[in-house]
Design an enzyme around this catalytic site. Structure first.
Site, mmCIF file in Angstrom:
data_model
loop_
_atom_site.group_PDB
_atom_site.id
_atom_site.type_symbol
_atom_site.label_atom_id
_atom_site.label_comp_id
_atom_site.label_asym_id
_atom_site.label_seq_id
_atom_site.Cartn_x
_atom_site.Cartn_y
_atom_site.Cartn_z
ATOM 1 N N VAL A 1 0.836 -1.212 0.000
ATOM 2 C CA VAL A 1 0.000 0.000 0.000
ATOM 3 C C VAL A 1 0.869 1.259 0.000
ATOM 4 C CG1 VAL A 1 -1.752 1.296 1.290
ATOM 5 C CG2 VAL A 1 -1.873 -1.207 1.167
ATOM 6 N N ILE B 1 -13.461 0.543 -2.228
ATOM 7 C CA ILE B 1 -14.868 0.990 -2.261
ATOM 8 C C ILE B 1 -14.990 2.202 -1.338
ATOM 9 C CG2 ILE B 1 -17.284 0.408 -1.838
ATOM 10 C CD1 ILE B 1 -16.595 -2.515 -2.109
ATOM 11 N N VAL C 1 -11.849 -0.068 5.394
ATOM 12 C CA VAL C 1 -13.041 -0.891 5.149
ATOM 13 C C VAL C 1 -13.213 -1.062 3.647
ATOM 14 C CG1 VAL C 1 -15.556 -0.976 5.318
ATOM 15 C CG2 VAL C 1 -14.210 -0.119 7.239
ATOM 16 N N LYS D 1 -7.170 -1.512 9.712
ATOM 17 C CA LYS D 1 -8.474 -1.921 10.292
ATOM 18 C C LYS D 1 -8.325 -2.550 11.672
ATOM 19 C CE LYS D 1 -7.918 -5.773 7.324
ATOM 20 N NZ LYS D 1 -6.816 -5.170 6.634
ATOM 21 N N LYS E 1 -13.539 -5.109 10.070
ATOM 22 C CA LYS E 1 -14.201 -4.124 9.195
ATOM 23 C C LYS E 1 -15.638 -3.896 9.660
ATOM 24 C CE LYS E 1 -11.314 -5.681 5.387
ATOM 25 N NZ LYS E 1 -11.212 -6.698 4.324
ATOM 26 N N ALA F 1 9.341 6.011 6.257
ATOM 27 C CA ALA F 1 9.955 5.211 7.322
ATOM 28 C C ALA F 1 9.776 3.729 7.016
ATOM 29 C CB ALA F 1 9.310 5.542 8.668
ATOM 30 N N ASP G 1 -10.749 -10.784 9.785
ATOM 31 C CA ASP G 1 -10.548 -9.589 8.949
ATOM 32 C C ASP G 1 -11.896 -8.906 8.691
ATOM 33 O OD1 ASP G 1 -8.801 -8.103 6.744
ATOM 34 O OD2 ASP G 1 -10.641 -8.767 5.770
ATOM 35 N N GLY H 1 -5.787 -5.283 -2.271
ATOM 36 C CA GLY H 1 -4.801 -5.000 -3.322
ATOM 37 C C GLY H 1 -4.144 -3.648 -3.106
ATOM 38 N N GLU I 1 -3.320 -15.418 2.264
ATOM 39 C CA GLU I 1 -2.005 -15.467 2.913
ATOM 40 C C GLU I 1 -1.613 -16.929 3.134
ATOM 41 O OE1 GLU I 1 -0.491 -12.612 4.146
ATOM 42 O OE2 GLU I 1 -2.139 -11.280 3.606
HETATM 43 N N1 HSE Z 1 -7.284 -9.949 3.152
HETATM 44 C C1 HSE Z 1 -8.363 -9.049 2.908
HETATM 45 C C2 HSE Z 1 -9.302 -9.656 1.896
HETATM 46 C C3 HSE Z 1 -7.931 -7.708 2.427
HETATM 47 O O1 HSE Z 1 -9.100 -10.768 1.444
HETATM 48 O O2 HSE Z 1 -10.276 -9.002 1.565
HETATM 49 C C4 HSE Z 1 -7.389 -6.852 3.514
HETATM 50 O O3 HSE Z 1 -8.384 -6.596 4.478
#
Ligand code: HSE
Length: 444
Positions: free
Chosen positions: A26, A148, A144, A117, A222, A55, A218, A321, A207
């Protein structure tokens, strides 16, 4: 905490000097966007955006964007306290040291933009209050559903809306896996969860340790942020009920498909208008084929909002992404830079204490599949258990015969505690060989 007036160095700059913490996917994508779009932003706003400090943990690590050695530093605290930095982008993730760095940046009068998040779902209220006290922005559009633009919709366009429910496909990894499994079922093939997960991992969607995505953490983080902003109450990750997708079977997906549904992992945020209680949960859900969320495939995200006045509204896009996430961060950076120059800032507003409805007290329609002995009286015995607990049946079907006999039910709206009591008792019936996973169903 110091007052922003103590920091004349950030007063009304034309050039806004950005310090970026972290240069992963990012951070690197953001640096690239700032370079590519700085001229356009300057033409339209009169503000020149420049990334002047970055940094990183390891100066010599390979990265996706070229950054001069004079810009790189290992001293993140030095960046957030540097009088020559006007605005901070936090893209290191995790709770500490991100929390400490953001608090320091705000205390030094610098607006902060973050996509973190986990941080906001745990200590967001503390950080929003610190931003208000400092009179600076803390913007988090990318936290979030990444690309979008939904946080801004909640903070601005729907700020006064009595929102009743938000249903979100807010995890791309699990949506990709469930889409692959559903496609395999539809093609009459084998819909294996492990194979779909491996496929997602090989494409970089999942992952190596997929727990946070597939077990719903995750999406839960959100959902907590969405609930906080939508209802103006402090909702944290620990308030969210989670059930992931690792136990969803091909047979459940097949039943759902046959009955006109698709299985999606939804984050659901709901307010009970009579009690003002809030329910926040993440679980596999049967979504009717006609519902707009049923058409959201692969790693895409979508959020469906229901409110008293707006009726319903749908938001769709890339929830993960580097570039889509950085796009949202960049919009926040521009917003914060304009506000900084104007000497103003946005706020999520006062946050009250949330009363969280326990999962046992929530209501939904449920799908329940039972492997049963194919004998006279079994259906009678089974439906008697439903009746005893006040759970009304909307759909009842038998699939297969003899040793393959399976009863499939969809209930009318029922209380979770009644359905759980039904399941416990069904498990004790001699004719019930196995009780399949419970999948909640949303109405049209
Ligand atoms: N790993 C998350 C996803 C994206 O698959 O949507 C980051 O929150």
């Amino acid at each position: 905490m110091s007052n922003v007036l103590d920091h004349p160095a950030v007063d009304r700059p034309k050039v806004v000097r950005i310090g970026v913490l972290g240069c992963g996917n990012v951070g690197a994508a953001l640096i690239d966007i700032v370079r590519n779009r700085a001229d356009v932003v300057e033409q339209r706003t009169g503000i020149r955006l420049e990334v002047t400090r970055v940094a990183v943990r390891n100066i010599s690590a390979p990265r996706d964007v070229e950054v001069g050695e004079d810009v790189l530093t290992r001293d993140a605290m030095g960046v957030v306290t540097d009088p020559d930095i006007d605005l901070v982008v936090e893209s290191i993730g995790g709770i500490e040291p991100a929390r400490e760095l953001i608090l320091a940046a705000l205390a030094h009068g610098k607006p902060v933009v973050t996509a973190n998040k986990e941080l906001l779902a745990n200590v967001g209220a503390e950080l929003y209050a610190a931003a208000d006290e400092a009179g600076r922005d803390l913007l988090f559009e990318a936290a979030v559903a990444a690309g979008i633009p939904f946080v801004r919709v909640l903070r601005e366009s729907l700020y006064g809306e009595p929102i009743t429910r938000i249903l979100g496909i807010i995890n791309g990894t699990t949506n990709y896996i469930l889409t692959k499994m559903t496609d395999a079922v539809d093609a009459g093939g084998d819909a294996d969860y492990s194979a779909a997960l491996k496929d997602a991992q090989s494409l970089g969607f999942a992952e190596r340790d997929p727990t946070a995505d597939v077990e719903g953490y995750d999406a839960g983080a959100k959902a907590a942020i969405i609930a906080t902003v939508a209802f103006g109450k402090k909702v944290v990750a620990g308030d969210v009920y989670h059930q992931g997708i690792s136990n969803v079977t091909a047979s459940e997906i097949a039943i759902a498909r046959r009955l006109g549904y698709v299985v999606k992992l939804l984050g659901i945020v709901e307010r009970d208008p009579s009690s003002d209680e809030i329910s926040v949960r993440v679980h596999p859900t049967m979504v009717p084929d006609q519902h707009p969320l049923a058409t959201v495939r692969d790693s895409f995200n979508a959020i469906f909002v229901e409110g008293d006045y707006v009726d319903s509204a749908l938001f769709y896009g890339r929830g993960a992404g580097g570039a889509p996430t950085a796009s949202a961060v960049f919009g926040d950076v521009i917003d914060a830079a304009i506000n900084l120059r104007a000497g103003t800032h946005g706020s999520v507003g006062a946050l009250g204490k949330a009363t969280i409805k326990p999962i046992d007290e929530t209501s939904a329609e449920y799908l329940l599949g039972l492997d049963v002995a194919d004998q006279p009286g079994v259906l009678h015995a089974v439906t008697g258990v439903f009746a005893e607990h006040g759970v009304s049946i909307r759909v009842a079907e038998q699939e297969g015969n003899g040793p393959d006999a399976r009863l499939v039910f969809i209930t009318h709206v029922a209380r979770e505690s009644d359905v759980q009591a039904t399941v416990r008792e069904l498990n004790g019936l001699e004719a019930v060989l196995a009780v399949g996973g419970l999948i909640r169903v949303i109405g049209n």
